[in-house]
Design a protein around this motif. Structure first.
Motif: not given
Length: 207
Positions: A42-52
């Motif tokens: 799977f292509n799972i990107k890093f969390c960007i801590s946008c807090n949405k």
């Protein structure tokens, strides 16, 4: 009843996958539908801590595979995590997966009430397995899952969890290695008991 396993190993289909499959195969003998997910697929990107995800239970990253994995988590009755030990911790793949489940947790524990479990293995006999196991179990508890253990209610206590090792022995100043984590009878026995206990706990919770 659906039980899924998440393999955080960077080596697809190797020791961690073999141990997870022992859990799933035993659960399947008791009627569970099972599936093994290899995080390397799977292509799972890093969390960007946008807090949405603090405002609604949805991740702002929509151009990767996390939503598909998340839907499988939501549809499952049981979730078992597996990771080899990397410096007394989970792998980067497993940690990234954990981070990206934040949207399932912040507003409401959307996985709460399911049954969870974890397995780990290392090269050394005392290679950080217990610490790694507790990290995964703490994650599952944080999501509100009920933890299954490896205890045989009618037998001898042999293991406090699935903590495999490739180190079989040490003789004449030389390490004797197992070729596979499944060569350890105790580890395999613990995997099978974990599969049985997951099914039993799911059945109890669904009564």
């Amino acid at each position: 009843m659906k039980i899924i396993a998440i393999n955080g190993s960077h080596r697809k289909g190797k020791n961690t996958a073999a141990l997870l499959n022992n859990v799933l195969e035993e659960a399947a003998t008791l009627g569970a539908t099972t599936e093994l997910l290899e995080l390397t697929d799977f292509n799972i990107k890093f969390c960007i801590s946008c807090n949405k995800c603090l405002g609604k239970p949805q991740c702002s990253i929509t151009d990767d595979d996390m939503a598909a994995v998340g839907n499988k988590l939501l549809a499952a009755d049981g979730i078992v995590l597996g990771s080899p030990v990397y410096w007394s911790n989970v792998t980067a793949l497993m940690k990234n997966f954990m981070d990206r489940t934040r949207y399932l947790h912040m507003i409401k524990n959307l996985l709460a009430g399911k049954v969870g479990a974890a397995i780990t293995n290392s090269g050394l006999r005392h290679g950080g397995q217990e610490a790694t196991l507790k990290i995964m179990e703490y994650f599952l508890q944080g999501h509100g899952l009920h933890l299954a253990d490896t205890r045989d209610p009618e037998g001898t206590i042999m293991s406090a969890g699935v903590t495999g090792s490739l180190m079989a022995d040490f003789k004449d100043d030389k390490v004797i290695w197992r070729r596979s984590a499944t060569d350890d009878e105790l580890t395999v026995t613990a995997c099978k008991q974990l599969g049985r206990n997951m099914v039993k706990l799911i059945e109890q919770l669904n009564k």
